[in-house]
Design an enzyme around this catalytic site. Structure first.
Site, mmCIF file in Angstrom:
data_model
loop_
_atom_site.group_PDB
_atom_site.id
_atom_site.type_symbol
_atom_site.label_atom_id
_atom_site.label_comp_id
_atom_site.label_asym_id
_atom_site.label_seq_id
_atom_site.Cartn_x
_atom_site.Cartn_y
_atom_site.Cartn_z
ATOM 1 N N ARG A 81 -1.318 3.760 -10.704
ATOM 2 C CA ARG A 81 -2.570 4.177 -10.069
ATOM 3 C C ARG A 81 -2.504 3.828 -8.582
ATOM 4 O O ARG A 81 -2.292 2.667 -8.221
ATOM 5 C CB ARG A 81 -3.758 3.472 -10.737
ATOM 6 C CG ARG A 81 -5.081 3.813 -10.094
ATOM 7 C CD ARG A 81 -6.263 3.194 -10.837
ATOM 8 N NE ARG A 81 -7.458 3.367 -10.038
ATOM 9 C CZ ARG A 81 -8.139 2.387 -9.454
ATOM 10 N NH1 ARG A 81 -7.761 1.116 -9.615
ATOM 11 N NH2 ARG A 81 -9.193 2.647 -8.716
ATOM 12 N N HIS A 125 -10.547 4.657 -1.962
ATOM 13 C CA HIS A 125 -10.547 3.215 -2.195
ATOM 14 C C HIS A 125 -10.925 2.529 -0.879
ATOM 15 O O HIS A 125 -10.129 1.803 -0.283
ATOM 16 C CB HIS A 125 -9.174 2.758 -2.700
ATOM 17 C CG HIS A 125 -9.175 1.409 -3.356
ATOM 18 N ND1 HIS A 125 -8.649 1.187 -4.607
ATOM 19 C CD2 HIS A 125 -9.636 0.210 -2.935
ATOM 20 C CE1 HIS A 125 -8.774 -0.097 -4.928
ATOM 21 N NE2 HIS A 125 -9.368 -0.703 -3.913
#
Length: 475
Positions: A81, A125
């Site tokens: 990920r 993110h």
């Protein structure tokens, strides 16, 4: 009590992964057209990060990605990920993509696929392009619209080879650490702005989900990663239970309410009425946000223990999210956070695998039939190399073992958990903590950037290869 001799085994298709994020590992902040994100600006602002650390080089994954992918393959990982740097792909947060920026992610994905490692891509993110923050950032509706355009760009570029997509990672941190307590970029301390940001992050998620589905093959999955809190009361008094309700709404309901159920909790509106009337929620927003999901990512580290305070606390907040004179919890100044008992990690966070089990089971009920992934779980310890260069971290092995057992217990109780991504693949830039906290399963010598798998990485690799947990005390 001796450890059970019955092996703890996982379903054959279970994904054994590790997770990272762009700003924490990539470096190369000025290459191929990339422009500053809010984390470039924040980390270069004196006093914002430990030691003045920043991600200009980080661990240089941008240049070392082939070696890093080979390392993952050598360990036996089946999934990885990672997140995309928005400002590497779309430097101003508007307009056409920079192909050189996209090419880095194309190369990374191709390398992963060549090593039979499943790529799991996170669009956001925390590294908002600075130009969008200069225009108001997440408190402004326009940012959500720009995010949908960015999602479309990424879906068109990589949707043919990446099947697992995540819109946002931990929007709670983006909204409340970034705009309320100010311990994360962009460092603002405005309670109203933080609630506006939360709503526009929700809207961004919904719009991006629709954009991705329009741009990608139907086989691809779209989800979101939430750091939903496990909130426990110090006592069973009505006051402490009310404190739990308030923090649960601000940590969890503010996101899963609209995303999963198409509505904010009424108790959230009541609890925050002194800050806002929520008039920034426009007609139609909730239906835009409430897109059907293919998966839910849960990030878990430690539970929260709260009580009601007799009077408003003074001084820095002790809630596990960094010291600040400003609370990340709007209109919750009467809530006290307490240190849970038991062993702690280097972050001061209590170690409690039951929290992960409880979180998984909560969302098994909250969203029946929705596949779950543990998209982050891990611990920071003060790891140091031995004289021979090896790095032994038995505490992290015990942490991973306990939490993976909790995941397996949830599966046995009917939870559809499809994978686990340890945080993190390797030591990296740990946001406001700079390079002072090591979460990695792989040790990074920051002077040379040499990577050395720790005992925990080797242990986890054995679990990934066998589909069963090795003993916690056997490195």
């Amino acid at each position: 009590m001796p450890e059970s001799v019955t092996p703890v085994t996982f379903p054959p298709a279970f994904l054994w992964g590790a997770a990272t994020s762009a700003y924490q590992i990539e470096g190369a902040v000025r290459e191929d057209g990339r422009t500053p994100s809010i984390w470039d600006t924040f980390s270069h602002t004196p006093g914002k990060t430990a030691g003045g650390d920043h991600g200009d080089i980080a661990v240089d994954h941008f240049h070392r990605y082939r070696d890093d992918v080979q390392m993952m393959a050598d360990l036996g990982l089946t999934a990885y990920r990672f997140s995309v740097s928005w400002s590497r792909v779309q430097p101003t947060g508007r307009g056409p993509a920079v192909q050189r920026g996209l090419d880095f992610y194309r190369r990374l994905v191709d390398e992963l696929l060549a090593h039979n490692i499943k790529p799991s891509l996170t669009l956001y993110h925390w590294d908002l392009p600075q130009e969008l923050e200069d225009a108001g950032g997440w408190p402004e509706r326009e940012t959500a619209l720009r995010f949908a355009e960015y999602a479309q760009i990424m879906g068109e570029a990589l949707g043919d080879r990446v099947e697992q997509w995540t819109t946002l990672n931990e929007p709670w941190c983006s909204a409340f650490l970034g705009y309320a307590s100010g311990v994360h970029a962009p460092g603002r301390t405005e309670p109203l702005a933080s609630l506006r940001a939360a709503h526009h992050l929700n809207l961004a998620h919904g719009l991006a989900t629709s954009a991705l589905r329009a741009a990608m093959p139907a086989r691809n999955t779209v989800g979101v990663c939430l750091n939903s809190a496990v909130v426990r009361p110090l006592s069973q008094t009505p006051e402490d239970l009310a404190a739990v309700r308030k923090i649960d709404d601000l940590a969890n309901g503010v996101f899963h309410g609209p995303m999963l159920h198409g509505a904010y909790p009424e108790t959230l509106f009541a609890a925050t009425s002194s800050v806002t009337d929520w008039s920034f929620v426009l007609d139609g927003d909730l239906s835009l946000i409430n897109q059907p999901l293919d998966a839910l990512g849960l990030n878990y580290y430690t539970p929260a223990l709260v009580s009601a305070a007799e009077e408003k606390p003074s001084g820095p907040r002790a809630d596990g999210h960094g010291a600040s004179d400003f609370s990340p919890w709007p209109a919750a100044d009467e809530v006290l956070f307490h240190q849970s008992p038991g062993e702690r990690t280097e972050m001061g966070w209590s170690i409690d695998p039951t929290g992960l089990h409880d979180l998984i089971m909560r969302y098994t009920k909250e969203a029946p039939g929705l596949p779950i992934y543990v998209t982050e779980n891990g611990a920071a310890y003060d790891d140091k190399p031995e004289s021979d260069g090896s790095v032994h971290d038995p505490e992290r092995i015990a942490y991973l073992h306990g939490h993976l057992r909790a995941v397996r217990r949830a599966i046995a109780e009917g939870a559809d958990v499809r994978g686990y991504y340890l945080w993190s693949l390797m030591d990296n830039f740990e946001w406001a903590y700079g390079y002072s906290k090591r979460f990695g399963a792989v040790y990074v010598d920051y002077a040379t950037l040499t990577r050395t798998p720790k005992s925990s990485a080797l242990w986890y690799g054995r679990a990934a290869r066998s589909g069963a947990l090795p003993p916690a005390n056997g490195e």
